[in-house]
Each structure stands twice: as structure tokens, then as C-alpha cells.
Design an enzyme around this catalytic site. Structure first.
Site, PDB file in Angstrom:
ATOM      1  N   ASP A   1       0.665  -1.237   0.256  1.00 41.89           N
ATOM      2  CA  ASP A   1      -0.090  -0.050  -0.023  1.00 41.89           C
ATOM      3  C   ASP A   1       0.878   1.212   0.037  1.00 41.89           C
ATOM      4  O   ASP A   1       0.295   2.360   0.531  1.00 41.89           O
ATOM      5  CB  ASP A   1      -0.773  -0.083   1.239  1.00 41.89           C
ATOM      6  CG  ASP A   1      -1.744  -1.181   1.278  1.00 41.89           C
ATOM      7  OD1 ASP A   1      -2.505  -1.524   0.320  1.00 41.89           O
ATOM      8  OD2 ASP A   1      -1.709  -1.730   2.598  1.00 41.89           O
TER       9      ASP A   1
ATOM     10  N   LYS B   1       2.679   2.086  -5.384  1.00 43.65           N
ATOM     11  CA  LYS B   1       3.116   1.546  -6.360  1.00 43.65           C
ATOM     12  C   LYS B   1       2.331   2.095  -7.690  1.00 43.65           C
ATOM     13  O   LYS B   1       3.067   2.020  -8.703  1.00 43.65           O
ATOM     14  CB  LYS B   1       3.534   0.113  -6.319  1.00 43.65           C
ATOM     15  CG  LYS B   1       4.277  -0.389  -5.321  1.00 43.65           C
ATOM     16  CD  LYS B   1       4.381  -1.721  -5.113  1.00 43.65           C
ATOM     17  CE  LYS B   1       3.160  -2.579  -4.846  1.00 43.65           C
ATOM     18  NZ  LYS B   1       2.991  -2.473  -3.394  1.00 43.65           N
TER      19      LYS B   1
ATOM     20  N   GLY C   1      -3.863  -4.189  -4.084  1.00 40.12           N
ATOM     21  CA  GLY C   1      -4.576  -3.406  -5.109  1.00 40.12           C
ATOM     22  C   GLY C   1      -3.698  -2.247  -5.285  1.00 40.12           C
ATOM     23  O   GLY C   1      -3.041  -1.815  -4.353  1.00 40.12           O
ATOM     24  N   HIS C   2      -3.934  -1.487  -6.392  1.00 41.72           N
ATOM     25  CA  HIS C   2      -3.364  -0.310  -6.641  1.00 41.72           C
ATOM     26  C   HIS C   2      -4.401   1.089  -6.736  1.00 41.72           C
ATOM     27  O   HIS C   2      -5.611   0.609  -7.444  1.00 41.72           O
ATOM     28  CB  HIS C   2      -2.382  -0.119  -7.791  1.00 41.72           C
ATOM     29  CG  HIS C   2      -1.326  -1.134  -7.972  1.00 41.72           C
ATOM     30  ND1 HIS C   2      -0.508  -1.040  -6.872  1.00 41.72           N
ATOM     31  CD2 HIS C   2      -0.803  -1.952  -8.891  1.00 41.72           C
ATOM     32  CE1 HIS C   2       0.388  -1.961  -7.126  1.00 41.72           C
ATOM     33  NE2 HIS C   2       0.015  -2.678  -8.236  1.00 41.72           N
TER      34      HIS C   2
ATOM     35  N   GLN D   1       2.046  -6.503  -3.433  1.00 41.48           N
ATOM     36  CA  GLN D   1       2.473  -6.791  -2.081  1.00 41.48           C
ATOM     37  C   GLN D   1       3.693  -6.001  -1.730  1.00 41.48           C
ATOM     38  O   GLN D   1       4.127  -4.616  -2.449  1.00 41.48           O
ATOM     39  CB  GLN D   1       2.338  -8.012  -1.607  1.00 41.48           C
ATOM     40  CG  GLN D   1       1.097  -8.841  -1.566  1.00 41.48           C
ATOM     41  CD  GLN D   1       0.944  -9.295  -2.869  1.00 41.48           C
ATOM     42  OE1 GLN D   1       1.675 -10.074  -3.450  1.00 41.48           O
ATOM     43  NE2 GLN D   1      -0.448  -9.306  -3.253  1.00 41.48           N
TER      44      GLN D   1
END
Length: 428
Positions: free
Chosen positions: A13, A16, A40-41, A223
């Protein structure tokens, strides 16, 4: 052309997706090389916010070829839901390609994941329950399903039978659940086959040819370093290689192809799920970071655990990944804090550790040793050069750079797509 790798330097988190988006106009291919839809992004473009879970964030950039590599585990239901959601918002997903060797998450993987986690009780890992771990376990146990298996019904059926033989014993006799039939699994998976077929290719060959042709290829890790199955805070980790080495195995390229490793690190620290977290805050400052940083998981919606910046963790990530550049995100979240603590070492039962302890037990008992830095009150969201940052913000960044093992080449100063200060070019 050498490849670039982006990884998280903490527990995920870190932002990225924003870093990938920053490079997007100069990148030809963006490759997801590990994990599944358990992370998630979030990318903000203008007034639009996009939450990506399985798809590479490069899919939002026109002209970029998004690639799901062989190291990923794919939930086909999630994949097509995500594609349909983006298409409905006017995003072109037609360039997406998927490795024929990527493994599939079957419905029974999700079932096993959830019942196993509940069975652990107080010893829960903090899994998202999306079947990631069980799918990787099947891969290692050589009973997994690969994307290419959908195109041969006989092979698919044989593999599902082999996998379910043991799992049904576990579900019925240990967890008191109903057995899962082979027919229902095969029918569900085959339902995706024809839509999936045009997307599937030998992505290793594709990417190596692209590098040979001088294309820019970015490998985007899911991750983060501290969740890596080998190098993270085991067993409170993910089930794949989330470090730069995972780009090699999960993308199908040689290590000599990689020249730049860009690690994303927040100006403070967050974590979702169980596991050790030395700088974790349980006071009003923890709430301040959650509220100001909107610290809720992109995939799960869970409130993130928050803490001050941990320099030994950043140095560890730098060493494990061979980091050439850090991207520091969410510096703006710290605005308004009079004195900002930074963990520079640990105290473990009276013994000082300047680096991460090799013993997991020691890390569980580590207490942070802090050094404080003066904060700032000015709004920094409009800054686009380092000199436009307040002096105390500059000093904080330079201090983190000295403490973290690699140069800080870019700084996120707000949630907007262009809210970033670039100090060093990340591509050339």
C-alpha cells in the site's frame, strides 16, 4: 534496453500504482509478476479514481501493453469483472496479454482459504480469503491449474479431479463442509475459455523480444518486501516472491536484464493484517495518519495499521532488492505535525539493533528507537520541484535518504496524478 522493477519497500500500500503511472508515458510494457487479486493499486487521474486489483496499473496508460506474467495467480471471475468495469468507464483494455503458464484460482481455493483461516482462530495470518495461498500451494504441490489448461478439457478435468481428491477429504472430514464436484468446477472454468483465449500468449518470449528491440519494460510487484514469502515477516506474509528477484522468475527474464530497481516507501509506515510492526501507533497520531492518509485497503477496505517511518526496514528492503531509487510517497500526510519521529534502530530486551534482527522472535519484541525531526505546516501539494518544499520538509526527505540506503528520486506530495516532485530521472 534494460528492464525496470518497481517493488514495495514496506508492507504494501505504498503507492506503487502512482509510481508506475508516473513512468507510464515512457514505458512500453508493464508486467505484473506476482500475487493475485489480494492487493490493489489506487490511481487518481483527474477527478477519476481507479482501484486495480489483478490488472497491472499500466493498463490505464494509453499505448502501454499490460502483461500478467507467469508468476501471478489469476481469478478469472475477478479478471473479467475488472476488465468490464474499466471498459464501462472508457478505458481500453484490448492490449492486455496473459501468460499461458500463470496459475488459476479455482472456487475451491477460495473456500479452503476462508475455512482454514477461521479454523486458525487466534493464530490467523490475516489472509484476504481470496484463495491466493491455496492456489500457490497447489502450484508448489504440482496439482495446480494453469491458464493453458482451459484449452484442453481432458487435461483440465484430470487436474481438477487430482486436486479435489484430497481437498474434499479435508472439507468434509475436518471442516464439516460439503464436497465440491469436479463437474461444477470444470463447467465454471470452461465458461471463461473462449473469452480468455485471445489474451493468452508466451509472455516470456514476448518480453524478451521487447527488451531486445529496445523497448522499456517495467515489472510491477504486488504486495511488498516485508510480505515476501522468503524475506518478509514470515509467517505473516503473502505466498509469492514480492521482491525484485520475483520479477525474474515471475516474468520469465534473466537477472542481467534488470538495471533499475525502484522501491516505493511511504513517508510513514502502514500494514494490513496480522504480524509484527515495531513503530505501530495506538494513539491519536495513529488516527491522524489514518484520517489524513485515507489508510484503508484498496482490495479489502480494512483500516490499515499505521506507524512512523522505519529506517531499518527501508535499509533492509534496499539490500534485499538491490534498490537503485526510492520513491517516497504521501509526504503531504505529515503536514501539521510539529515533531516527526523516525525509527533509526531497535531495542530488543536492552540490546540495540541498528539493522533488522535476523531472528523473527527478536523482531516481534523490537521496540523502536526514535530520532525526531521538525515538521512543517505549509501546504506542499502544489510543489513540483524540491526547492518548492518547505525547508523542514526538505530536511526530512534528506534525513530519510541518509538513513534508507538509496537515493530518494521522487516524492509524492498529494493524491493527484501529477502531485509529485522528481529529483532524479527514474528511466534514463
Amino acid at each position: 534496453m534494460p528492464a525496470l522493477v518497481i517493488v514495495g519497500a514496506q508492507w504494501g500500500d505504498e503507492g506503487k500504482g502512482k509510481a508506475t503511472d508516473l513512468l507510464g508515458s515512457r514505458i512500453d510494457y508493464v508486467v505484473k509478476f506476482n500475487g493475485g487479486n489480494n492487493a490493489g493499486h489506487t490511481v487518481v487521474i483527474g477527478d477519476e479514481k481507479y482501484a486495480l486489483h489483478l490488472l497491472p496499473s499500466g493498463i490505464l496508460t494509453e499505448g502501454v501493453v499490460p502483461v500478467i506474467g507467469n508468476g501471478v495467480v489469476v481469478d478469472l471471475e475477478v479478471l473479467f469483472e475488472e476488465i468490464d468495469g474499466l471498459e464501462a468507464r472508457g478505458i481500453d483494455t484490448s492490449k492486455l496479454v496473459i501468460s499461458s503458464n500463470a496459475h488459476l484460482i479455482a472456487p475451491y481455493h477460495r473456500t479452503i482459504d476462508k475455512v482454514t483461516e477461521r479454523f486458525l482462530g487466534k493464530r490467523q495470518i490475516g489472509t484476504t480469503g481470496r484463495g491466493i495461498g491455496p492456489a500457490y500451494a497447489d502450484k508448489i504441490n504440482r496439482v495446480g491449474l494453469r491458464v493453458q489448461d482451459l484449452f484442453d478439457e481432458n487435461i483440465l478435468r484430470q487436474k481438477v479431479e487430482g486436486s479435489l481428491f484430497q481437498k474434499n477429504q479435508l472439507l468434509v472430514k475436518v471442516y464439516n463442509r460439503r464436497a465440491i464436484t469436479v463437474d461444477e468446477i470444470v463447467a465454471e472454468l470452461l465458461g471463461y475459455a473462449e473469452r480468455l483465449r485471445p489474451l493468452v500468449t508466451d509472455t516470456s518470449l514476448l518480453l524478451n523480444r521487447a527488451l531486445d528491440a529496445g523497448k522499456h519494460v517495467l515489472f510491477e510487484g504486488g504486495q511488498a518486501t516485508m510480505l515476501d514469502v522468503d524475506h518478509g515477516t514470515y509467517p505473516f506474509v503473502t505466498s509469492s516472491s514480492a521482491t525484485a528477484g520475483g520479477a525474474v522468475t515471475g516474468g520469465g527474464i534473466g537477472p542481467g536484464r534488470i538495471e533499475r530497481v525502484i522501491a516505493i516507501v511511504k513517508a510513514y509506515t502502514t500494514r494490513v493484517g496480522a504480524g509484527p510492526f515495531p513503530t505501530e501507533l495506538f494513539d491519536e497520531w495513529g488516527d491522524f495518519l489514518v484520517d489524513n492518509g485515507q489508510e484503508f485497503g484498496t482490495t479489502t477496505g480494512r483500516r490499515r495499521r499505521t506507524g512512523w517511518y522505519d529506517a531499518p526496514v527501508a535499509r533492509y528492503a534496499s539490500r534485499i532488492n538491490g534498490v537503485t531509487d526510492f520513491v517516497l510517497t504521501k509526504l503531504d500526510v505529515l503536514t501539521g505535525i510539529e515533531r516527526i519521529p523516525v525509527c533509526v534502530a531497535y531495542d530488543v530486551d536492552g540490546v540495540r539493533f541498528d539493522e533488522m534482527p535476523a531472528s523473527q522472535s527478536d523482531f516481534h519484541h523490537a521496540k523502536p528507537i526514535y530520532q525526531e525531526f521538525p515538521g512543517w505546516t505549509e501546504d506542499i501539494s502544489a510543489a513540483r520541484t524540491f526547492d518548492e518544499l518547505p525547508r523542514n520538509a526538505q530536511d526530512y526527505v534528506l534525513a530519510l535518504e541518509r538513513l534508507s540506503g538509496a537515493r530518494i528520486s521522487a516524492i509524492g506530495v498529494g493524491p493527484a496524478r501529477d502531485a509529485i516532485v522528481v529529483r532524479h530521472d527514474l528511466v534514463d
